[in-house]
Design a protein around this motif. Structure first.
Motif, PDB file in Angstrom:
ATOM      1  N   GLU A  55      11.286 -22.288  82.748  1.00 34.77           N
ATOM      2  CA  GLU A  55      10.921 -23.451  83.537  1.00 34.77           C
ATOM      3  C   GLU A  55      10.624 -24.620  82.595  1.00 34.77           C
ATOM      4  O   GLU A  55      10.370 -24.423  81.403  1.00 34.77           O
ATOM      5  CB  GLU A  55       9.703 -23.146  84.406  1.00 34.77           C
ATOM      6  CG  GLU A  55      10.003 -22.177  85.532  1.00 34.77           C
ATOM      7  CD  GLU A  55       8.806 -21.963  86.441  1.00 34.77           C
ATOM      8  OE1 GLU A  55       7.735 -22.565  86.189  1.00 34.77           O
ATOM      9  OE2 GLU A  55       8.935 -21.169  87.394  1.00 34.77           O
ATOM     10  N   LEU A  56      10.618 -25.820  83.163  1.00 29.33           N
ATOM     11  CA  LEU A  56      10.369 -27.006  82.353  1.00 29.33           C
ATOM     12  C   LEU A  56       8.919 -27.116  81.906  1.00 29.33           C
ATOM     13  O   LEU A  56       8.625 -27.742  80.885  1.00 29.33           O
ATOM     14  CB  LEU A  56      10.738 -28.271  83.131  1.00 29.33           C
ATOM     15  CG  LEU A  56      12.218 -28.465  83.449  1.00 29.33           C
ATOM     16  CD1 LEU A  56      12.393 -29.706  84.314  1.00 29.33           C
ATOM     17  CD2 LEU A  56      13.034 -28.584  82.166  1.00 29.33           C
ATOM     18  N   VAL A  80      17.552 -23.478  82.329  1.00 35.69           N
ATOM     19  CA  VAL A  80      16.394 -23.883  83.123  1.00 35.69           C
ATOM     20  C   VAL A  80      16.531 -23.368  84.558  1.00 35.69           C
ATOM     21  O   VAL A  80      17.586 -23.529  85.184  1.00 35.69           O
ATOM     22  CB  VAL A  80      16.235 -25.410  83.115  1.00 35.69           C
ATOM     23  CG1 VAL A  80      15.126 -25.859  84.069  1.00 35.69           C
ATOM     24  CG2 VAL A  80      15.951 -25.910  81.702  1.00 35.69           C
ATOM     25  N   SER A  81      15.456 -22.771  85.060  1.00 33.67           N
ATOM     26  CA  SER A  81      15.448 -22.256  86.436  1.00 33.67           C
ATOM     27  C   SER A  81      14.768 -23.201  87.411  1.00 33.67           C
ATOM     28  O   SER A  81      15.088 -23.195  88.605  1.00 33.67           O
ATOM     29  CB  SER A  81      14.749 -20.896  86.492  1.00 33.67           C
ATOM     30  OG  SER A  81      13.379 -21.004  86.114  1.00 33.67           O
ATOM     31  N   ALA A  82      13.800 -24.025  86.951  1.00 31.03           N
ATOM     32  CA  ALA A  82      13.041 -24.868  87.874  1.00 31.03           C
ATOM     33  C   ALA A  82      12.218 -25.892  87.118  1.00 31.03           C
ATOM     34  O   ALA A  82      11.920 -25.732  85.924  1.00 31.03           O
ATOM     35  CB  ALA A  82      12.108 -24.019  88.744  1.00 31.03           C
ATOM     36  N   GLY A  83      11.833 -26.935  87.829  1.00 27.65           N
ATOM     37  CA  GLY A  83      10.813 -27.868  87.386  1.00 27.65           C
ATOM     38  C   GLY A  83       9.571 -27.687  88.236  1.00 27.65           C
ATOM     39  O   GLY A  83       9.584 -26.964  89.239  1.00 27.65           O
ATOM     40  N   THR A  84       8.494 -28.350  87.847  1.00 27.58           N
ATOM     41  CA  THR A  84       7.212 -28.206  88.553  1.00 27.58           C
ATOM     42  C   THR A  84       6.602 -29.576  88.824  1.00 27.58           C
ATOM     43  O   THR A  84       6.598 -30.441  87.944  1.00 27.58           O
ATOM     44  CB  THR A  84       6.222 -27.367  87.722  1.00 27.58           C
ATOM     45  OG1 THR A  84       6.796 -26.077  87.473  1.00 27.58           O
ATOM     46  CG2 THR A  84       4.907 -27.187  88.462  1.00 27.58           C
ATOM     47  N   VAL A  85       6.069 -29.740  90.045  1.00 29.91           N
ATOM     48  CA  VAL A  85       5.371 -30.974  90.412  1.00 29.91           C
ATOM     49  C   VAL A  85       4.048 -30.623  91.075  1.00 29.91           C
ATOM     50  O   VAL A  85       3.843 -29.509  91.566  1.00 29.91           O
ATOM     51  CB  VAL A  85       6.212 -31.855  91.361  1.00 29.91           C
ATOM     52  CG1 VAL A  85       7.490 -32.315  90.671  1.00 29.91           C
ATOM     53  CG2 VAL A  85       6.534 -31.111  92.662  1.00 29.91           C
ATOM     54  N   PHE A  86       3.154 -31.612  91.098  1.00 30.09           N
ATOM     55  CA  PHE A  86       1.834 -31.454  91.713  1.00 30.09           C
ATOM     56  C   PHE A  86       1.684 -32.491  92.823  1.00 30.09           C
ATOM     57  O   PHE A  86       2.124 -33.633  92.681  1.00 30.09           O
ATOM     58  CB  PHE A  86       0.739 -31.627  90.649  1.00 30.09           C
ATOM     59  CG  PHE A  86       0.791 -30.580  89.574  1.00 30.09           C
ATOM     60  CD1 PHE A  86       0.028 -29.435  89.670  1.00 30.09           C
ATOM     61  CD2 PHE A  86       1.637 -30.742  88.477  1.00 30.09           C
ATOM     62  CE1 PHE A  86       0.087 -28.460  88.676  1.00 30.09           C
ATOM     63  CE2 PHE A  86       1.701 -29.769  87.485  1.00 30.09           C
ATOM     64  CZ  PHE A  86       0.921 -28.631  87.599  1.00 30.09           C
ATOM     65  N   THR A 110      15.366 -31.792  86.513  1.00 28.36           N
ATOM     66  CA  THR A 110      15.646 -30.426  86.963  1.00 28.36           C
ATOM     67  C   THR A 110      17.088 -30.300  87.431  1.00 28.36           C
ATOM     68  O   THR A 110      17.807 -29.355  87.059  1.00 28.36           O
ATOM     69  CB  THR A 110      14.679 -30.047  88.100  1.00 28.36           C
ATOM     70  OG1 THR A 110      13.328 -30.145  87.631  1.00 28.36           O
ATOM     71  CG2 THR A 110      14.928 -28.630  88.588  1.00 28.36           C
ATOM     72  N   ALA A 111      17.536 -31.245  88.253  1.00 32.75           N
ATOM     73  CA  ALA A 111      18.908 -31.213  88.745  1.00 32.75           C
ATOM     74  C   ALA A 111      19.910 -31.400  87.612  1.00 32.75           C
ATOM     75  O   ALA A 111      20.953 -30.737  87.569  1.00 32.75           O
ATOM     76  CB  ALA A 111      19.095 -32.292  89.807  1.00 32.75           C
ATOM     77  N   ALA A 112      19.590 -32.299  86.669  1.00 29.77           N
ATOM     78  CA  ALA A 112      20.491 -32.544  85.542  1.00 29.77           C
ATOM     79  C   ALA A 112      20.677 -31.303  84.678  1.00 29.77           C
ATOM     80  O   ALA A 112      21.729 -31.124  84.054  1.00 29.77           O
ATOM     81  CB  ALA A 112      19.959 -33.699  84.691  1.00 29.77           C
ATOM     82  N   MET A 113      19.661 -30.441  84.658  1.00 29.72           N
ATOM     83  CA  MET A 113      19.743 -29.210  83.871  1.00 29.72           C
ATOM     84  C   MET A 113      20.423 -28.078  84.630  1.00 29.72           C
ATOM     85  O   MET A 113      20.519 -26.960  84.140  1.00 29.72           O
ATOM     86  CB  MET A 113      18.339 -28.780  83.436  1.00 29.72           C
ATOM     87  CG  MET A 113      17.653 -29.761  82.494  1.00 29.72           C
ATOM     88  SD  MET A 113      18.653 -30.149  81.036  1.00 29.72           S
ATOM     89  CE  MET A 113      18.718 -28.531  80.254  1.00 29.72           C
ATOM     90  N   GLY A 114      20.881 -28.366  85.847  1.00 28.22           N
ATOM     91  CA  GLY A 114      21.614 -27.369  86.612  1.00 28.22           C
ATOM     92  C   GLY A 114      20.738 -26.421  87.402  1.00 28.22           C
ATOM     93  O   GLY A 114      21.240 -25.468  88.005  1.00 28.22           O
ATOM     94  N   ALA A 115      19.423 -26.653  87.411  1.00 27.45           N
ATOM     95  CA  ALA A 115      18.523 -25.805  88.191  1.00 27.45           C
ATOM     96  C   ALA A 115      18.566 -26.214  89.657  1.00 27.45           C
ATOM     97  O   ALA A 115      19.042 -27.296  90.001  1.00 27.45           O
ATOM     98  CB  ALA A 115      17.101 -25.901  87.648  1.00 27.45           C
ATOM     99  N   VAL A 119       9.237 -26.239  91.900  1.00 27.62           N
ATOM    100  CA  VAL A 119       7.983 -25.579  92.238  1.00 27.62           C
ATOM    101  C   VAL A 119       6.940 -26.648  92.553  1.00 27.62           C
ATOM    102  O   VAL A 119       6.715 -27.549  91.742  1.00 27.62           O
ATOM    103  CB  VAL A 119       7.506 -24.676  91.078  1.00 27.62           C
ATOM    104  CG1 VAL A 119       6.171 -24.022  91.426  1.00 27.62           C
ATOM    105  CG2 VAL A 119       8.568 -23.617  90.752  1.00 27.62           C
ATOM    106  N   VAL A 120       6.314 -26.532  93.712  1.00 23.62           N
ATOM    107  CA  VAL A 120       5.361 -27.545  94.176  1.00 23.62           C
ATOM    108  C   VAL A 120       3.965 -26.923  94.238  1.00 23.62           C
ATOM    109  O   VAL A 120       3.739 -25.961  94.978  1.00 23.62           O
ATOM    110  CB  VAL A 120       5.750 -28.088  95.560  1.00 23.62           C
ATOM    111  CG1 VAL A 120       4.748 -29.156  96.008  1.00 23.62           C
ATOM    112  CG2 VAL A 120       7.171 -28.642  95.533  1.00 23.62           C
TER     113      VAL A 120
END
Length: 309
Positions: A55-56, A80-86, A110-115, A119-120
């Motif tokens: 993950e990022l 990369v499988s995912a990014g994370t936001v709060f 996240t999208a640019a890395m192909g994931a 995750v929220v």
């Protein structure tokens, strides 16, 4: 000479579960913190430990330029499988602009890395360092409506603009934590817009049963975080009302298979969903000595291979 194993070439029952790890397992909680190890060390060591997916982590810890990050990950055999936001969407529509300002760059990278997953994590109701109450632990009916409507809007916007699906992460010291809160959230949100990131450690920390959740709401499980809690430390944390941050420093999240829940039944239940799932290892070790994560990561990867993933 021993007879050949007739089952040696059969596919694993967990063949649709893809295991990875995250900066969190290397003690990384923030984009920039002197208590954390450098990002190159994380990438080198997560690959060394035998993982192929990552993950990022907190936005800005890893390079945010997609070309540079792609080069750094690909040459180490990582994806990369995912990014994370709060988010703090329970506070109402007035929070949307600030929420989107935070979400958009993470979703874009996240999208640019192909994931395909974002995750929220909901906002904390108490400070994770001081244990001071920031908000009431229980939401009002209006706040629940703001939360669920806001998450549906976020799911729709992220999908339409970036092609990502959101997976909401129940988390200790947030309003989506206990079994009752998780079920209320799932029952009140559109399954086509909002899926769940089941973190086995956080759910156990808050008294939930991961296997039961998978068996009851399997169609809503879109992503997994694999984590265990030390039951003795957790008992002390509960007795003293310790906030999550200090609890982590106390060692409440532990190396598998030393804690709960047992991960084999969780993986078995997840495999019966017949769905493609990421299972990302997280141990929550902030802060930790820079030489501590790698040996744990190697042992954990070996343990999970023994579980069939």
């Amino acid at each position: 000479m021993p007879a050949p194993d007739a089952n040696a070439n059969l596919p694993s029952p967990h063949r649709r579960i893809r295991v990875g790890s995250a900066p969190d397992s290397w003690g990384v909680w923030f984009a920039d913190d002197p208590a954390q190890l450098p990002w190159r060390q994380f990438l080198d060591e997560v690959a060394d430990a035998g993982y192929e997916w990552i993950e990022l982590g907190p936005y800005g810890y890893l390079p945010t330029d997609p070309a540079r990050l792609r080069d750094e990950t690909q040459r180490r055999g990582l994806t990369v499988s995912a990014g994370t936001v709060f988010t703090a969407l329970h506070r109402g529509p007035d929070t949307w602009e600030a929420t989107w300002a935070h979400v958009a760059p993470v979703a874009e990278l996240t999208a640019a890395m192909g994931a395909r997953h974002l995750v929220v994590i909901p906002s904390f109701w108490r400070d994770d360092k001081t244990a001071e109450l920031v908000e009431d632990p229980e939401l009002t009916a209006d706040q629940w409506r703001h939360l669920t409507a806001g998450m549906e809007r976020l799911g729709r916007e992220v999908r339409e603009r970036y092609g990502l699906g959101i997976v909401v992460h129940p988390h200790a010291d947030t309003h989506i934590d206990t079994e009752a809160h998780v079920e209320r959230f799932l029952d009140a949100t559109d399954a086509s817009l909002v899926a769940l990131c089941l973190d086995t450690g956080h759910y156990a920390y808050c008294g939930g049963d991961s296997v039961k959740l998978i068996e009851t709401y399997g169609e809503r499980i879109g992503y997994l975080h694999l984590k265990q809690v030390d039951p003795e430390v957790l008992a002390d944390v509960r007795a003293k009302g310790t906030a999550f941050g200090p609890a982590v420093r106390q060692g409440v999240m532990c190396e598998p298979p030393r804690g709960v829940p047992a991960l084999e039944p969780v993986l078995d239940a997840a495999s019966r969903l017949d769905a493609d799932l990421f299972a990302i290892v997280e141990q929550d070790m902030y802060p930790c000595p820079p030489d501590r994560p790698l040996p744990i990561a190697r042992r954990t990867r070996g343990f999970l291979r023994g579980c069939g993933v």
